[in-house]
Write an enzyme that holds these catalytic residues in place. Sequence first.
Site, PDB file in Angstrom:
ATOM      1  N   ASP A  23     -19.258 -28.078 -33.416  1.00  0.00           N
ATOM      2  CA  ASP A  23     -19.684 -28.051 -32.016  1.00  0.00           C
ATOM      3  C   ASP A  23     -20.676 -29.177 -31.718  1.00  0.00           C
ATOM      4  O   ASP A  23     -21.414 -29.609 -32.598  1.00  0.00           O
ATOM      5  CB  ASP A  23     -20.312 -26.679 -31.712  1.00  0.00           C
ATOM      6  CG  ASP A  23     -20.392 -26.398 -30.221  1.00  0.00           C
ATOM      7  OD1 ASP A  23     -19.704 -27.080 -29.431  1.00  0.00           O
ATOM      8  OD2 ASP A  23     -21.152 -25.482 -29.843  1.00  0.00           O
ATOM      9  N   ARG A  27     -22.245 -33.014 -26.114  1.00  0.00           N
ATOM     10  CA  ARG A  27     -23.674 -33.333 -26.007  1.00  0.00           C
ATOM     11  C   ARG A  27     -24.014 -34.627 -26.723  1.00  0.00           C
ATOM     12  O   ARG A  27     -24.852 -35.410 -26.277  1.00  0.00           O
ATOM     13  CB  ARG A  27     -24.513 -32.167 -26.561  1.00  0.00           C
ATOM     14  CG  ARG A  27     -24.719 -31.062 -25.543  1.00  0.00           C
ATOM     15  CD  ARG A  27     -25.133 -29.787 -26.182  1.00  0.00           C
ATOM     16  NE  ARG A  27     -23.988 -29.132 -26.814  1.00  0.00           N
ATOM     17  CZ  ARG A  27     -24.074 -28.083 -27.613  1.00  0.00           C
ATOM     18  NH1 ARG A  27     -25.273 -27.582 -27.903  1.00  0.00           N
ATOM     19  NH2 ARG A  27     -22.997 -27.529 -28.108  1.00  0.00           N
ATOM     20  N   TRP A  28     -23.348 -34.878 -27.831  1.00  0.00           N
ATOM     21  CA  TRP A  28     -23.575 -36.138 -28.565  1.00  0.00           C
ATOM     22  C   TRP A  28     -23.265 -37.320 -27.648  1.00  0.00           C
ATOM     23  O   TRP A  28     -24.037 -38.276 -27.557  1.00  0.00           O
ATOM     24  CB  TRP A  28     -22.680 -36.171 -29.811  1.00  0.00           C
ATOM     25  CG  TRP A  28     -22.862 -37.384 -30.672  1.00  0.00           C
ATOM     26  CD1 TRP A  28     -23.707 -37.528 -31.733  1.00  0.00           C
ATOM     27  CD2 TRP A  28     -22.177 -38.643 -30.529  1.00  0.00           C
ATOM     28  NE1 TRP A  28     -23.597 -38.792 -32.266  1.00  0.00           N
ATOM     29  CE2 TRP A  28     -22.667 -39.490 -31.548  1.00  0.00           C
ATOM     30  CE3 TRP A  28     -21.206 -39.132 -29.658  1.00  0.00           C
ATOM     31  CZ2 TRP A  28     -22.207 -40.797 -31.715  1.00  0.00           C
ATOM     32  CZ3 TRP A  28     -20.760 -40.433 -29.816  1.00  0.00           C
ATOM     33  CH2 TRP A  28     -21.254 -41.261 -30.834  1.00  0.00           C
ATOM     34  N   SER A  68     -10.162 -23.949 -29.611  1.00  0.00           N
ATOM     35  CA  SER A  68     -10.075 -22.500 -29.415  1.00  0.00           C
ATOM     36  C   SER A  68      -9.032 -22.155 -28.356  1.00  0.00           C
ATOM     37  O   SER A  68      -8.641 -23.002 -27.540  1.00  0.00           O
ATOM     38  CB  SER A  68     -11.439 -21.934 -29.005  1.00  0.00           C
ATOM     39  OG  SER A  68     -11.720 -22.240 -27.660  1.00  0.00           O
ATOM     40  N   ASN A  71     -10.377 -23.102 -25.156  1.00  0.00           N
ATOM     41  CA  ASN A  71     -10.552 -24.532 -24.845  1.00  0.00           C
ATOM     42  C   ASN A  71      -9.430 -25.093 -23.962  1.00  0.00           C
ATOM     43  O   ASN A  71      -9.590 -26.144 -23.349  1.00  0.00           O
ATOM     44  CB  ASN A  71     -10.666 -25.375 -26.129  1.00  0.00           C
ATOM     45  CG  ASN A  71     -11.966 -25.182 -26.888  1.00  0.00           C
ATOM     46  OD1 ASN A  71     -12.010 -25.325 -28.118  1.00  0.00           O
ATOM     47  ND2 ASN A  71     -13.054 -24.871 -26.190  1.00  0.00           N
ATOM     48  N   TRP A  72      -8.309 -24.391 -23.858  1.00  0.00           N
ATOM     49  CA  TRP A  72      -7.225 -24.856 -22.964  1.00  0.00           C
ATOM     50  C   TRP A  72      -7.704 -24.954 -21.516  1.00  0.00           C
ATOM     51  O   TRP A  72      -7.129 -25.681 -20.723  1.00  0.00           O
ATOM     52  CB  TRP A  72      -6.025 -23.894 -23.000  1.00  0.00           C
ATOM     53  CG  TRP A  72      -5.265 -23.888 -24.289  1.00  0.00           C
ATOM     54  CD1 TRP A  72      -5.172 -22.847 -25.172  1.00  0.00           C
ATOM     55  CD2 TRP A  72      -4.478 -24.947 -24.854  1.00  0.00           C
ATOM     56  NE1 TRP A  72      -4.389 -23.199 -26.247  1.00  0.00           N
ATOM     57  CE2 TRP A  72      -3.950 -24.476 -26.076  1.00  0.00           C
ATOM     58  CE3 TRP A  72      -4.176 -26.254 -24.450  1.00  0.00           C
ATOM     59  CZ2 TRP A  72      -3.134 -25.261 -26.891  1.00  0.00           C
ATOM     60  CZ3 TRP A  72      -3.357 -27.035 -25.274  1.00  0.00           C
ATOM     61  CH2 TRP A  72      -2.852 -26.535 -26.467  1.00  0.00           C
ATOM     62  N   ARG A 188     -22.336 -23.621 -38.266  1.00  0.00           N
ATOM     63  CA  ARG A 188     -22.127 -24.017 -36.869  1.00  0.00           C
ATOM     64  C   ARG A 188     -23.101 -25.145 -36.548  1.00  0.00           C
ATOM     65  O   ARG A 188     -24.314 -25.013 -36.761  1.00  0.00           O
ATOM     66  CB  ARG A 188     -22.336 -22.859 -35.894  1.00  0.00           C
ATOM     67  CG  ARG A 188     -22.050 -23.319 -34.458  1.00  0.00           C
ATOM     68  CD  ARG A 188     -21.829 -22.201 -33.469  1.00  0.00           C
ATOM     69  NE  ARG A 188     -21.393 -22.781 -32.203  1.00  0.00           N
ATOM     70  CZ  ARG A 188     -20.689 -22.161 -31.272  1.00  0.00           C
ATOM     71  NH1 ARG A 188     -20.289 -20.932 -31.471  1.00  0.00           N
ATOM     72  NH2 ARG A 188     -20.344 -22.771 -30.153  1.00  0.00           N
ATOM     73  N   LEU A 195     -20.555 -16.825 -32.116  1.00  0.00           N
ATOM     74  CA  LEU A 195     -19.327 -17.000 -32.889  1.00  0.00           C
ATOM     75  C   LEU A 195     -18.206 -17.626 -32.073  1.00  0.00           C
ATOM     76  O   LEU A 195     -17.243 -18.150 -32.630  1.00  0.00           O
ATOM     77  CB  LEU A 195     -18.853 -15.653 -33.449  1.00  0.00           C
ATOM     78  CG  LEU A 195     -19.795 -14.986 -34.458  1.00  0.00           C
ATOM     79  CD1 LEU A 195     -19.198 -13.658 -34.914  1.00  0.00           C
ATOM     80  CD2 LEU A 195     -20.038 -15.884 -35.665  1.00  0.00           C
ATOM     81  N   SER A 196     -18.305 -17.551 -30.744  1.00  0.00           N
ATOM     82  CA  SER A 196     -17.290 -18.147 -29.872  1.00  0.00           C
ATOM     83  C   SER A 196     -15.863 -17.791 -30.291  1.00  0.00           C
ATOM     84  O   SER A 196     -14.999 -18.667 -30.389  1.00  0.00           O
ATOM     85  CB  SER A 196     -17.466 -19.667 -29.793  1.00  0.00           C
ATOM     86  OG  SER A 196     -18.748 -19.989 -29.326  1.00  0.00           O
ATOM     87  N   GLU A 207     -22.104 -15.505 -44.868  1.00  0.00           N
ATOM     88  CA  GLU A 207     -23.451 -16.029 -44.621  1.00  0.00           C
ATOM     89  C   GLU A 207     -23.372 -17.083 -43.508  1.00  0.00           C
ATOM     90  O   GLU A 207     -22.475 -17.931 -43.516  1.00  0.00           O
ATOM     91  CB  GLU A 207     -24.008 -16.665 -45.902  1.00  0.00           C
ATOM     92  CG  GLU A 207     -24.205 -15.686 -47.040  1.00  0.00           C
ATOM     93  CD  GLU A 207     -25.255 -14.621 -46.726  1.00  0.00           C
ATOM     94  OE1 GLU A 207     -26.242 -14.931 -46.035  1.00  0.00           O
ATOM     95  OE2 GLU A 207     -25.067 -13.472 -47.183  1.00  0.00           O
TER      96      GLU A 207
HETATM   97  C1  IPE Z   1     -16.131 -23.380 -30.151  1.00  0.00           C
HETATM   98  O1  IPE Z   1     -16.905 -24.260 -29.431  1.00  0.00           O
HETATM   99  C2  IPE Z   1     -14.745 -23.927 -30.342  1.00  0.00           C
HETATM  100  C3  IPE Z   1     -14.630 -25.066 -31.245  1.00  0.00           C
HETATM  101  C4  IPE Z   1     -15.588 -25.605 -31.932  1.00  0.00           C
HETATM  102  C5  IPE Z   1     -13.306 -25.600 -31.370  1.00  0.00           C
HETATM  103  P1  IPE Z   1     -17.052 -24.136 -27.840  1.00  0.00           P
HETATM  104  O2  IPE Z   1     -17.919 -25.272 -27.442  1.00  0.00           O
HETATM  105  O3  IPE Z   1     -15.723 -24.038 -27.214  1.00  0.00           O
HETATM  106  O4  IPE Z   1     -17.811 -22.745 -27.693  1.00  0.00           O
HETATM  107  P2  IPE Z   1     -18.777 -22.226 -26.545  1.00  0.00           P
HETATM  108  O5  IPE Z   1     -18.077 -22.483 -25.253  1.00  0.00           O
HETATM  109  O6  IPE Z   1     -20.046 -23.019 -26.655  1.00  0.00           O
HETATM  110  O7  IPE Z   1     -19.008 -20.787 -26.860  1.00  0.00           O
HETATM  111  C1  IPE Z   2     -16.768 -29.265 -30.004  1.00  0.00           C
HETATM  112  O1  IPE Z   2     -17.592 -29.963 -29.169  1.00  0.00           O
HETATM  113  C2  IPE Z   2     -15.323 -29.674 -29.901  1.00  0.00           C
HETATM  114  C3  IPE Z   2     -14.448 -28.692 -29.259  1.00  0.00           C
HETATM  115  C4  IPE Z   2     -14.812 -27.533 -28.796  1.00  0.00           C
HETATM  116  C5  IPE Z   2     -13.056 -29.059 -29.121  1.00  0.00           C
HETATM  117  P1  IPE Z   2     -17.781 -29.582 -27.634  1.00  0.00           P
HETATM  118  O2  IPE Z   2     -16.769 -30.354 -26.849  1.00  0.00           O
HETATM  119  O3  IPE Z   2     -17.775 -28.128 -27.435  1.00  0.00           O
HETATM  120  O4  IPE Z   2     -19.228 -30.173 -27.356  1.00  0.00           O
HETATM  121  P2  IPE Z   2     -20.370 -29.537 -26.470  1.00  0.00           P
HETATM  122  O5  IPE Z   2     -20.576 -28.134 -26.939  1.00  0.00           O
HETATM  123  O6  IPE Z   2     -19.900 -29.603 -25.057  1.00  0.00           O
HETATM  124  O7  IPE Z   2     -21.562 -30.402 -26.744  1.00  0.00           O
HETATM  125 MG    MG Z   3     -19.224 -26.714 -27.448  1.00  0.00          MG
END
Ligand code: IPE
Ligand code: IPE
Ligand code: MG
Length: 250
Positions: A23, A27-28, A68, A71-72, A188, A195-196, A207
């Site tokens: 994750d 933000r990076w 996830s 994420n779609w 994480r 846990l998303s 752990e």
């Molecule tokens: C969880 O991260 C899914 C993946 C790392 C692929 P998300 O960025 O989608 O989770 P939330 O939205 O912060 O819970």
């Molecule tokens: C994780 O990074 C990658 C995926 C969920 C596919 P994010 O895209 O969730 O990055 P943030 O959480 O917005 O920083």
């Molecule tokens: Mg994220």
Amino acid sequence: MKGKLQSLLDKEKLPRHIVIIMDGNGRWANRKGLDRISGHREGMKAVRSVVKAARELGIKSVTLYAFSAQNWKRPKEEVNALMELLRQYLIKEGDKLVKEEIRLNAIGRLRELPSDVYKVLIDTMEKTKHCKEMILTLALSYGGREEIVDAVRKILSRGDISPEDINEESFSQFLYTVDLPEPDLLIRTSGEMRLSNFLLWQLAYTEIYVTKTLWPDFRKRHLIKAILNYQNRERRFGLTSDQIKKRHIQ
Ligand code: IPE
Ligand code: IPE
Ligand code: MG
């Protein structure tokens, strides 16, 4: 070269299965004034580096939460870019995985992936299926609740399983992770304490290690730090500390 940090690792107590919620790509990028897709591109470098590091350290199983089921719902351009990065990763890494004896595996509703991505995924899994040193599982279009629902559907559609046959052991045979060991360590990145929808069933006694490091910055030294932290935990599985210590002596 074996670094100082690595020499602190207890080879006898390595986690068998490490699962990672990658994750913080967005933000990076944001912090650097870049678009989110650049963050995902940079995140792929971390994937390569961590897979290589895990293999070098002798970790037998690594599962990466790459996309996830939820994420779609992200903007279409971002979803498309993620799918394209995944496709490129699979095309470019296939030979390297074979060379390094890493078997590729995938969990999730894989049929929801674009057909070109699905195809190269299946091809790469096929190409690496004889590899024995490590198993790399990508969680794609994956949701923990979806996985449990899919397991119930499989059980019901079999039609020959009665309620008494269902217990924790038999139920877990219907999950996507049937061939994988229980996760020992969950990492994480980016500091989020949730846990998303990742491996809800499997994480029961895993752990948990959360680091503020954003995924694109995550490298071998961060992985080693997480494992060192894990090695200092006492896993009790509901027992008392005394019981666990006695077990270790026996
Ligand atoms: C969880 O991260 C899914 C993946 C790392 C692929 P998300 O960025 O989608 O989770 P939330 O939205 O912060 O819970
Ligand atoms: C994780 O990074 C990658 C995926 C969920 C596919 P994010 O895209 O969730 O990055 P943030 O959480 O917005 O920083
Ligand atoms: Mg994220």
